[in-house]
Design a protein around this motif. Sequence first.
Motif, PDB file in Angstrom:
ATOM      1  N   LYS A 140       0.834  -1.201   0.000  1.00 37.14           N
ATOM      2  CA  LYS A 140       0.000   0.000   0.000  1.00 37.14           C
ATOM      3  C   LYS A 140       0.870   1.253   0.000  1.00 37.14           C
ATOM      4  CE  LYS A 140      -4.009   1.992   2.261  1.00 37.14           C
ATOM      5  NZ  LYS A 140      -5.051   1.837   3.241  1.00 37.14           N
ATOM      6  N   GLN A 141       1.929   1.240   0.803  1.00 34.60           N
ATOM      7  CA  GLN A 141       2.848   2.383   0.848  1.00 34.60           C
ATOM      8  C   GLN A 141       3.519   2.605  -0.508  1.00 34.60           C
ATOM      9  OE1 GLN A 141       1.614   3.727   3.705  1.00 34.60           O
ATOM     10  NE2 GLN A 141       3.643   4.524   3.971  1.00 34.60           N
TER      11      GLN A 141
ATOM     12  N   THR B 258       0.987   3.982  -3.003  1.00 37.29           N
ATOM     13  CA  THR B 258       0.675   5.371  -2.672  1.00 37.29           C
ATOM     14  C   THR B 258       1.799   6.294  -3.123  1.00 37.29           C
ATOM     15  OG1 THR B 258      -0.696   4.699  -0.816  1.00 37.29           O
ATOM     16  CG2 THR B 258       0.148   6.942  -0.762  1.00 37.29           C
TER      17      THR B 258
ATOM     18  N   VAL C 290      -3.715   6.485  -6.636  1.00 38.35           N
ATOM     19  CA  VAL C 290      -3.912   5.667  -5.431  1.00 38.35           C
ATOM     20  C   VAL C 290      -3.791   6.546  -4.193  1.00 38.35           C
ATOM     21  CG1 VAL C 290      -2.986   3.769  -4.047  1.00 38.35           C
ATOM     22  CG2 VAL C 290      -3.192   3.517  -6.522  1.00 38.35           C
ATOM     23  N   TYR C 291      -2.815   7.447  -4.196  1.00 38.14           N
ATOM     24  CA  TYR C 291      -2.659   8.396  -3.082  1.00 38.14           C
ATOM     25  C   TYR C 291      -3.961   9.172  -2.865  1.00 38.14           C
ATOM     26  CZ  TYR C 291      -1.443  12.738  -0.745  1.00 38.14           C
ATOM     27  OH  TYR C 291      -1.444  13.816   0.105  1.00 38.14           O
TER      28      TYR C 291
ATOM     29  N   SER D 263      -7.031   8.470  -3.946  1.00 34.83           N
ATOM     30  CA  SER D 263      -8.162   7.621  -3.558  1.00 34.83           C
ATOM     31  C   SER D 263      -8.052   7.160  -2.110  1.00 34.83           C
ATOM     32  CB  SER D 263      -8.310   6.429  -4.503  1.00 34.83           C
ATOM     33  OG  SER D 263      -7.274   5.509  -4.325  1.00 34.83           O
ATOM     34  N   ASN D 264      -6.842   7.039  -1.585  1.00 34.30           N
ATOM     35  CA  ASN D 264      -6.672   6.689  -0.171  1.00 34.30           C
ATOM     36  C   ASN D 264      -7.162   7.808   0.739  1.00 34.30           C
ATOM     37  OD1 ASN D 264      -5.646   4.109  -0.524  1.00 34.30           O
ATOM     38  ND2 ASN D 264      -3.528   4.792  -0.539  1.00 34.30           N
TER      39      ASN D 264
ATOM     40  N   GLY E 271     -11.205   8.041  -0.400  1.00 31.49           N
ATOM     41  CA  GLY E 271     -11.792   6.796  -0.847  1.00 31.49           C
ATOM     42  C   GLY E 271     -12.925   6.201  -0.055  1.00 31.49           C
TER      43      GLY E 271
END
Length: 117
Positions: free
Chosen positions: A14-15, A18, A24-25, A27-28, A31
Amino acid sequence: MTKIKETSTNFMNKQALTKDCLEVYASNIIGGQWTLAICCYLIDGKLRFGELKKCLPNITERMLTMQLRKLEENKIVQRTVYAEVPARVEYELTQIGYELKPIIKELKKWGEKHKVL
């Protein structure tokens, strides 16, 4: 909300995602179902905690508090406390938060187009 152990492969993946993928960053940050819903309601202006709770009747007070804190930490929402008795607290989108408006509108259009009844 499940917390991922910082030593787990899932956490490291995940890191990395991101860091390497700005989508992805983003959406985290926005999200979760509650996070995006809170932003949708705040686009129309400031709301107090109780007003947000009425907009989202199925959210618990604890979850709403946690989501608002997360949004504050990410500079999406600003919390203003007024020196009144009883204290009045209002939440509003920051400039960064308002930059989500066209994205949220596009998500709405996409949802209208693809929603299966």
